[in-house]
Design an enzyme around this catalytic site. Structure first.
Site, short mmCIF file in Angstrom:
data_model
loop_
_atom_site.label_atom_id
_atom_site.label_comp_id
_atom_site.label_asym_id
_atom_site.label_seq_id
_atom_site.Cartn_x
_atom_site.Cartn_y
_atom_site.Cartn_z
N PHE A 47 0.62 -1.14 -0.06
CA PHE A 47 -0.11 -0.01 -0.10
C PHE A 47 0.67 1.17 -0.02
CE2 PHE A 47 0.72 0.44 4.46
CZ PHE A 47 0.58 -0.82 5.03
N ASP A 50 0.94 3.53 -3.20
CA ASP A 50 -0.01 4.25 -3.65
C ASP A 50 -0.29 5.23 -2.43
OD1 ASP A 50 -0.37 2.94 -6.02
OD2 ASP A 50 -1.28 1.23 -4.88
N HIS A 51 0.08 4.90 -1.23
CA HIS A 51 -0.27 5.76 -0.22
C HIS A 51 0.92 6.32 0.59
CE1 HIS A 51 -2.70 6.70 3.79
NE2 HIS A 51 -3.79 6.74 2.77
N PHE A 52 1.78 7.30 0.40
CA PHE A 52 1.46 7.86 -0.99
C PHE A 52 2.94 7.93 -1.56
CE2 PHE A 52 -1.81 9.63 1.73
CZ PHE A 52 -2.84 9.58 0.90
#
Lengths: 167, 78
Positions: A47, A50-52
């Site tokens: 994750f 994408d985060h972030f």
């Protein structure tokens, strides 16, 4: 295979896999009352891609799930007969600071009430003795028969087996 | 706790706007008085008033007024 638990990967979407076991280890447990558990936040968590990008932080929703899983283990250890604890409501949640790659999240849950139909818990996530998040959670219980025959809380079982093995 | 305070608390439990709940409001007219609402109410009875309710007890509560009557009968209303 999952690098964390050596289990087969659960699902895949365009090559992205995500298991949902968010508690690595139980450190202390008083069934139905309190639990302290931990989760190492690997820099390799998918994750973070994408985060972030450029600012990797653990999503609040995953911190909440970590707290819920820890509290759920505390409740299940108290009474397996009433069923599997399931998160029913996030009564409140606050996120006070960013949880970053490489940190170790300490998950603390204090069970406020534990009844046949429901339970409530005050939970928090600490990193290096600093509170990063907290939540009040409401649980209900789902009959074990609703789950697959092989359902087992491996993290809880491992802790209980280790506790029994101690002199 | 006064009747007004209990109704305000029920408004929080069932996510209603201030003044929206009255004693004669029926469970059927309150969307959040569903299975989760019942659980939330049970937890509230337990933690706020020290009342441990069963699922059967909860089934008997069909109106806001029933909650008030229950609390009154248990000595929890001023």
């Amino acid at each position: 295979m999952c690098s964390r638990c050596s289990a087969p990967a659960a699902s895949s979407t365009e090559g992205i896999t995500l298991r949902f076991i968010l508690v690595d280890e139980i450190l202390e447990l008083t069934p139905g009352r309190e639990i302290i558990a931990q989760r190492r936040i690997s820099p390799d968590e998918e994750f973070f891609q994408d985060h972030f990008p450029g600012f990797p932080v653990v999503p609040g929703v995953l911190l909440t799930e970590m707290m819920a899983q820890a509290a759920g283990k505390c409740l299940y250890a108290e009474d397996t007969a009433r069923g599997i604890p399931m998160l029913a409501k996030i009564t409140s949640a606050s996120f006070r600071d960013w949880v970053r790659p490489g940190q170790v999240a300490i998950l603390r849950s204090h069970i406020r009430s534990s009844r046949p139909e429901f339970a409530t818990a005050d939970c928090q996530v600490d990193v290096e003795n600093r509170q990063m998040a907290d939540a009040q959670l409401l649980f209900t219980f789902l009959p074990r028969e609703r789950f697959g025959a092989g359902y087992e809380d491996a993290v809880l079982t491992r802790f209980l087996n280790r506790s029994r093995a101690r002199p | 706790m006064t009747e007004e305070q209990v109704i305000a608390w029920l408004g929080e439990v069932f996510e209603c706007r201030a003044g929206e709940l009255t004693a004669d409001r029926s469970r059927d007219d309150i969307p959040a008085w569903d299975s989760l609402g019942v659980l939330t109410l049970m937890a509230g009875f337990d933690e706020k008033f020290g009342l441990v309710m069963s699922a059967d007890d909860m089934q008997k509560l069909q109106r806001v007024g029933d909650v008030l009557a229950l609390l009154r009968s248990r000595g929890k209303l001023d």
